[in-house]
Design an enzyme around this catalytic site. Structure first.
Site, PDB file in Angstrom:
ATOM      1  CG  ASP A   8      66.314  50.219  72.706  1.00  0.00           C
ATOM      2  OD1 ASP A   8      65.759  49.940  71.620  1.00  0.00           O
ATOM      3  OD2 ASP A   8      65.670  50.560  73.719  1.00  0.00           O
ATOM      4  CB  CYS A  65      64.422  53.060  71.578  1.00  0.00           C
ATOM      5  SG  CYS A  65      63.426  54.498  72.000  1.00  0.00           S
ATOM      6  CB  THR A  67      58.377  54.704  72.493  1.00  0.00           C
ATOM      7  OG1 THR A  67      59.486  55.117  73.312  1.00  0.00           O
ATOM      8  CG2 THR A  67      57.591  53.605  73.191  1.00  0.00           C
ATOM      9  CG  HIS A  98      59.710  75.338  60.539  1.00  0.00           C
ATOM     10  ND1 HIS A  98      58.426  75.669  60.896  1.00  0.00           N
ATOM     11  CD2 HIS A  98      59.793  75.558  59.205  1.00  0.00           C
ATOM     12  CE1 HIS A  98      57.754  76.071  59.824  1.00  0.00           C
ATOM     13  NE2 HIS A  98      58.557  76.003  58.774  1.00  0.00           N
ATOM     14  CG  HIS A 133      62.440  78.723  60.819  1.00  0.00           C
ATOM     15  ND1 HIS A 133      61.272  78.636  61.543  1.00  0.00           N
ATOM     16  CD2 HIS A 133      62.072  78.798  59.511  1.00  0.00           C
ATOM     17  CE1 HIS A 133      60.243  78.639  60.719  1.00  0.00           C
ATOM     18  NE2 HIS A 133      60.696  78.737  59.478  1.00  0.00           N
TER      19      HIS A 133
HETATM   20  C1  RB5 Z   1      62.817  49.077  75.902  1.00  0.00           C
HETATM   21  O1  RB5 Z   1      61.990  48.110  76.454  1.00  0.00           O
HETATM   22  C2  RB5 Z   1      62.050  50.361  75.697  1.00  0.00           C
HETATM   23  O2  RB5 Z   1      61.763  50.943  76.904  1.00  0.00           O
HETATM   24  C3  RB5 Z   1      62.823  51.306  74.805  1.00  0.00           C
HETATM   25  O3  RB5 Z   1      63.071  50.691  73.588  1.00  0.00           O
HETATM   26  C4  RB5 Z   1      62.153  52.629  74.490  1.00  0.00           C
HETATM   27  O4  RB5 Z   1      60.867  52.443  74.038  1.00  0.00           O
HETATM   28  C5  RB5 Z   1      62.260  53.652  75.524  1.00  0.00           C
HETATM   29  O5  RB5 Z   1      61.830  54.789  75.355  1.00  0.00           O
END
Ligand code: RB5
Length: 148
Positions: A8, A65, A67, A98, A133
């Site tokens: 994203d 993304c 996180t 695994h 596994h």
């Molecule tokens: C976008 O602001 C953020 O929420 C996205 O990149 C991600 O971290 C979501 O899990």
């Protein structure tokens, strides 16, 4: 090996770094977008990559993304996907050995670029060990069909 990759806006820069790396390694890939850092919704990008891996069109996927969490949650909704959220080299290796993870998710806001590329390399190189596994992977598939 054919890789499907997407991000994203929060993972856009690392996606570009990974596609540079894949190109340098001669690894075939398709960039499922986005094409800019304009704000987008990560499920709109996780879905096409996850479906392309689940249907066998691509061998593995990489999703970035902010996180890695949203991407991994979304990708794991698609039957057949075992998406691993990874931010260290040990779990990059072991989730292949695994869990036979077929999508790697990472967060651009979580780790530095050098570690991120090492994780990608480790995850691409590591092989599923099978054996005991496989039985566990089969049980995950049973959960998907509500027969678990
Ligand atoms: C976008 O602001 C953020 O929420 C996205 O990149 C991600 O971290 C979501 O899990």
């Amino acid at each position: 090996m054919k890789i499907a990759i997407a991000s994203d806006h929060g993972g856009f820069e690392y996606k570009a770094k990974i596609t540079e790396f894949l190109t340098a390694q001669g690894i075939e890939f398709k960039d499922f977008g986005p094409a800019s850092t304009e704000s987008v919704d990560y499920p709109d990008y996780a879905g096409p990559v996850a479906r392309a891996v689940a249907n066998g069109e691509y061998d593995r996927g990489i999703l970035i993304c902010g996180t890695g969490i949203g991407m991994s949650i979304a990708a794991n909704k698609v039957p057949g996907i075992r998406c691993a959220l990874v931010h260290d080299v040990f779990t990059a290796q072991v989730t292949r050995e695994h869990n036979n993870s077929n999508i790697l998710a990472m967060g651009q806001r979580v780790i530095g670029e050098g570690l991120m590329l090492l994780i990608v390399k480790t995850w691409l190189d590591a092989e599923f060990e099978g054996g005991r596994h496989q039985k566990r992977i089969d049980k995950i598939a049973q959960l998907e069909s509500c027969n678990g």
